[in-house]
Design a protein around this motif. Structure first.
Motif, PDB file in Angstrom:
ATOM      1  N   TRP A  73     -16.130 -33.233  43.067  1.00 33.49           N
ATOM      2  CA  TRP A  73     -15.906 -32.845  41.669  1.00 33.49           C
ATOM      3  C   TRP A  73     -17.191 -33.029  40.898  1.00 33.49           C
ATOM      4  N   ARG A  74     -17.739 -31.909  40.407  1.00 35.69           N
ATOM      5  CA  ARG A  74     -18.919 -31.969  39.547  1.00 35.69           C
ATOM      6  C   ARG A  74     -18.428 -32.190  38.122  1.00 35.69           C
ATOM      7  N   ALA A  75     -18.203 -33.469  37.798  1.00 36.77           N
ATOM      8  CA  ALA A  75     -17.581 -33.816  36.526  1.00 36.77           C
ATOM      9  C   ALA A  75     -18.424 -33.377  35.334  1.00 36.77           C
ATOM     10  N   THR A  76     -19.737 -33.540  35.447  1.00 32.45           N
ATOM     11  CA  THR A  76     -20.676 -33.051  34.438  1.00 32.45           C
ATOM     12  C   THR A  76     -21.900 -32.533  35.178  1.00 32.45           C
ATOM     13  N   ASP A  77     -22.878 -32.048  34.415  1.00 34.39           N
ATOM     14  CA  ASP A  77     -24.103 -31.578  35.056  1.00 34.39           C
ATOM     15  C   ASP A  77     -24.828 -32.711  35.768  1.00 34.39           C
ATOM     16  N   ASN A  78     -24.571 -33.949  35.381  1.00 30.41           N
ATOM     17  CA  ASN A  78     -25.292 -35.086  35.947  1.00 30.41           C
ATOM     18  C   ASN A  78     -24.408 -36.046  36.746  1.00 30.41           C
ATOM     19  N   LEU A  79     -23.146 -35.736  36.857  1.00 31.72           N
ATOM     20  CA  LEU A  79     -22.225 -36.662  37.516  1.00 31.72           C
ATOM     21  C   LEU A  79     -21.426 -35.946  38.593  1.00 31.72           C
ATOM     22  N   ASP A  80     -21.512 -36.460  39.822  1.00 32.56           N
ATOM     23  CA  ASP A  80     -20.708 -35.983  40.947  1.00 32.56           C
ATOM     24  C   ASP A  80     -19.792 -37.110  41.408  1.00 32.56           C
ATOM     25  N   LEU A  81     -18.551 -36.758  41.712  1.00 36.06           N
ATOM     26  CA  LEU A  81     -17.615 -37.686  42.331  1.00 36.06           C
ATOM     27  C   LEU A  81     -17.162 -37.081  43.651  1.00 36.06           C
TER      28      LEU A  81
END
Length: 820
Positions: A256-264
């Protein structure tokens, strides 16, 4: 810290979106996800990874940032998916054939050891109370048990082997090195892959994976692998082939690319192995110091027994006890990756389990001596790692924290049969002719361990100039282990056998199976590790480096039992001190001929004080093996890797290692079988000639360590030619790979009976592949049908019986693969 508290922290970290990571651990970062590039990330063609044996541009993150492998001052072997598939390297045992200084030995999944440069774990002994010296990581999650190494790789993109101590960049401290396995990442483009192989010995293997988007910011990947093969040893007692393969594995990953800078990234996997295994068969008889009427020829004659064959390469056995090696592993992990300006915050949370349900024949014969021998275990582990990787002007760094909790419960059973009295009791004693003395005698063992390890670590790379970098690292580690060992022994009528005293029958029963107990035994200690690497890069294609590391392998507990004297367990021997390691390394990485050729060389020198080794108890008539600390061992040598790809039509590699190894000081070692069984109680030096009394322990200072060949090589080549077949453009290819090793010892104390002669194994493949992803090839392993042993082992009781595992015969088959 309680398990409940630790679990709460684990779940809390998993649910926090603020906990994230940079690139994967020292694995090659395979960007197959086809997602937008994040800052500092390099998109690469997967084929660059696939031809890792000859590629000049492999990108790794060994120092928590993306670099070409040739720029990293660490000896690293990288094997990509193409090599794994083409060479049939679907588990660690096969992987070891590609890397000269990686050793893998296994008599069953529990009794397995993975060593690098011969260091890591004592050969032939499994003990829940000690740590392994080689770390095995899958997608940045540390796996505490080597049993995972016997299972099939699941949807793997790449495998790195890092040689030498790790710990200032890694979750768990390891003194010998690390094996990092990177799975393929979910893709935002629809893609899939399937492969089917069939061969002789009823070999069947299927692998498949599929990946694609579930939405604009969510991608999924699913993978499955299954392998089966008929056994290589025929049991004439049951009519079955044993030592078979029966593996299945599943893996799923959600990104899940939650934001442009955060991957889960959430991952779950399950693997199950359920073969009829593992038989060690008759190899030979070697005289010991026991009285002649208590050695193998006289004992078998008295019982009217003969093995089905005295030639181990007839691959026959008559083991009469059940055989099973059910091995189940799995777990769930959550990895969070958060880009914070020029740095990255990482969280990796994981739970893993291991269920082991074995059955063994531990008398190694077709006689009913030991009718039941098993140690089923359930192990759960929780790990949490935080890392921050940042950079400044002229430097970059990694700071991290790691926590590990493990809960182990093992319930072992050993039962003697009607032939045990005649086999185990001295024939001069009339009780040896009474089968009821030992028939049904049963030891029920309850073994428990709670193991916590926590650490803070950091690494700095300081660029003194454009060419010179200093890289100091430090690790502060705390270990807390609490264990119980309880062995209750009952006779065939269910009566308890006392720890002391008793009638003559009970004395003989106690000599066969000794009751003992200790509870709440604890090991707690702080340790500090540190290292310093200096590297010099005089040109784009040359890197010179030198490393010094002072590290340790955690102390532990003897959870296989300790010696018993006058009915009292010697609990002062329950603890094992940590190994203290001083490691020196110097190396050069070079490329030339417009980076079409690579040559790397490393010299290393490792000294370990308080080496964790197998010793014997000299006070008992029946010697019992347990762990203690040898004074000092030394391993030193030279490794060299060469690869060349002069054109797209041809590539070649040659890897070699010379390793000098010895016990510098080991004065209380177990004696080799030729010196065992006489019971004189003396301590002597080098092994002698059978006959007379034997010592209780031996001084083997100056002798070889087990499992290490002085010379080891792996080499291979592949050539291809563009062709058009059935209207499809592609290339016809021929590949060969081989590995050679010189003689090595297969016993804790080198014996004239258990040296294994050197051998060479060669493999061949011929196939056709297309750019559209079709790959069809035929393969043959062990082309020349070399007869060799994986392991030779002494058997209980000093009877002179030597058993072993014979290596695989020639195998062949065909593989069809399709990628889209």
């Amino acid at each position: 810290m309680s398990l409940k508290t630790f679990s709460f922290l684990l779940l809390a970290s998993a649910s926090s979106a603020a906990l994230a990571q940079e690139t994967p651990p020292a694995d090659v970062t395979v960007q197959e996800a086809q997602r937008p590039t994040v800052p500092g990330e390099t998109q690469r063609d997967p084929e660059d990874v696939q031809r890792s044996s000859a590629s000049a541009d492999i990108v790794v993150t060994a120092r928590r940032r993306e670099e070409q492998v040739q720029d990293v001052p660490i000896p690293i072997s990288v094997v990509g998916v193409k090599e794994l598939d083409n060479t049939g390297s679907f588990n660690v045992a096969r992987l070891a054939q590609l890397q000269p200084t990686l050793q893998f030995y296994s008599t069953n999944p529990r009794n397995s050891s993975v060593n690098i440069r011969g260091l890591g774990a004592p050969l032939g002994l499994t003990n829940d109370g000690i740590d392994q010296g080689v770390g095995v990581y899958i997608d940045q999650v540390y796996l505490s048990r080597v049993a995972v190494a016997t299972l099939d790789f699941l949807d793997v993109a790449q495998i790195e082997t890092l040689r030498g101590p790790q710990g200032t960049l890694y979750g768990k401290n390891t003194v010998a090195g690390a094996i990092n396995i990177t799975s393929k990442a979910p893709s935002f483009n629809f893609e899939g892959r399937a492969e089917l192989s069939v061969g002789n010995l009823e070999f069947k293997q299927a692998k498949a994976s599929i990946s694609g988007p579930l939405g604009e910011d969510v991608a999924v990947r699913l993978g499955v692998a299954a392998t089966s093969r008929r056994g290589t040893v025929f049991n004439v007692a049951t009519g079955n082939y044993v030592n078979e393969q029966d593996n299945i594995g599943l893996r799923g990953t959600l990104l899940w690319r939650a934001t442009d800078n955060l991957d889960l990234t959430l991952s779950a996997d399950f693997s199950r192995q359920n073969p009829e295994c593992c038989a060690q068969i008759y190899v030979k008889y070697g005289p010991t110091q026991r009285a002649a009427n208590r050695q193998y020829p006289a004992l078998t004659a008295a019982l009217g027994y003969a093995p089905p064959s005295t030639n181990p390469f007839d691959r026959l056995t008559d083991l009469d006890a059940d055989l099973n090696a059910r091995n189940t592993l799995g777990g769930v992990s959550l990895r969070a990756e958060w880009q914070l300006g020029s740095g990255t915050l990482t969280s990796v949370s994981a739970w893993r389990f291991w269920d082991w349900l074995p059955a063994n024949d531990r008398d190694f014969t077709g006689l009913p001596i030991t009718t039941l021998s098993q140690n089923p275990t359930r192990q759960d582990q929780f790990t949490q790692e935080f890392r921050f990787a940042g950079e400044g002007s002229g430097f970059d760094y990694v700071l991290g924290a790691f926590a590990f909790y493990q809960n182990i419960h093992t319930t072992g059973t050993q039962r003697q049969g009607p032939a045990a009295s005649r086999w185990l009791i001295n024939p001069s004693n009339a009780l040896s002719n009474d089968p009821t003395v030992l028939d049904g005698l049963t030891a029920e063992n309850d073994i428990r361990l709670k193991n916590f390890s926590g650490a803070l670590f950091g690494k700095l790379n300081w660029n003194l100039t454009d060419q010179i970098t200093l890289s100091p690292g430090i690790r502060v580690n705390y270990d807390d282990k609490v264990g119980d060992y309880v062995s209750i022994v009952r006779d065939g009528q269910g009566n308890l056998v006392p720890a002391t005293g008793g009638n003559p029958r009970q004395v003989e029963q106690r000599a066969a199976l000794q009751p003992q107990a200790f509870r709440g035994e604890a090991y707690r200690a702080w340790n500090v590790s540190y290292d310093l690497t200096a590297s010099y890069k005089p040109s784009r294609d040359v890197l010179l480096y030198a490393t010094y590391a002072h590290t340790f392998k955690s102390g532990g507990l003897n959870l296989n039992g300790v010696p018993v004297v006058a009915g009292v367990a010697q609990t002062q021997l329950a603890q094992v001190d940590p190994e203290k390691v001083d490691h020196f390394e110097i190396g050069a990485k070079t490329q030339f001929w417009d980076r079409k050729a690579t040559f790397n060389i490393t010299g290393f020198w490792t000294i370990i004080k308080d080496y964790q080794a197998l010793v014997n108890d000299g006070q008992n008539t029946t010697l019992r093996g347990y762990l203690a600390n040898a004074g000092e061992v030394r391993v030193r040598g030279i490794e060299a890797d060469f690869s060349i790809r002069p054109s797209e039509r041809f590539n070649l590699y040659v890897n070699g290692a010379y390793t000098d190894h010895e016990y510098v000081e080991f004065t209380n070692a177990p004696c080799p079988p030729e010196l065992s069984g006489g019971g004189s109680g003396a301590v002597i030096g080098a092994p002698g000639v059978p006959g007379g009394n034997s010592p209780a322990v031996c001084d083997i200072s100056g002798q070889w360590l087990p499992g290490i060949s002085k010379w080891a090589f792996s080499y291979g080549a592949e050539a291809n030619q563009p062709v058009k077949i059935f209207g499809k453009d592609g290339e016809l290819y021929v590949g060969v790979d081989a590995n050679s090793r010189s003689k090595f010892s297969s016993n804790a104390s080198r014996s004239i009976y258990t040296d294994i002669d050197g051998y060479t194994l060669a493999n061949l493949r011929v196939g056709f592949r297309t750019d559209e992803g079709l790959n069809i090839f035929t393969w043959m392993r062990n082309v020349f049908d070399k007869q060799y042993f994986d392991v030779l082992a002494t058997t209980p009781g000093n009877t002179g019986l030597i058993s072993g595992n014979v290596g695989d015969p020639r195998t062949y088959g065909v593989t069809v693969g399709l990628s889209f």
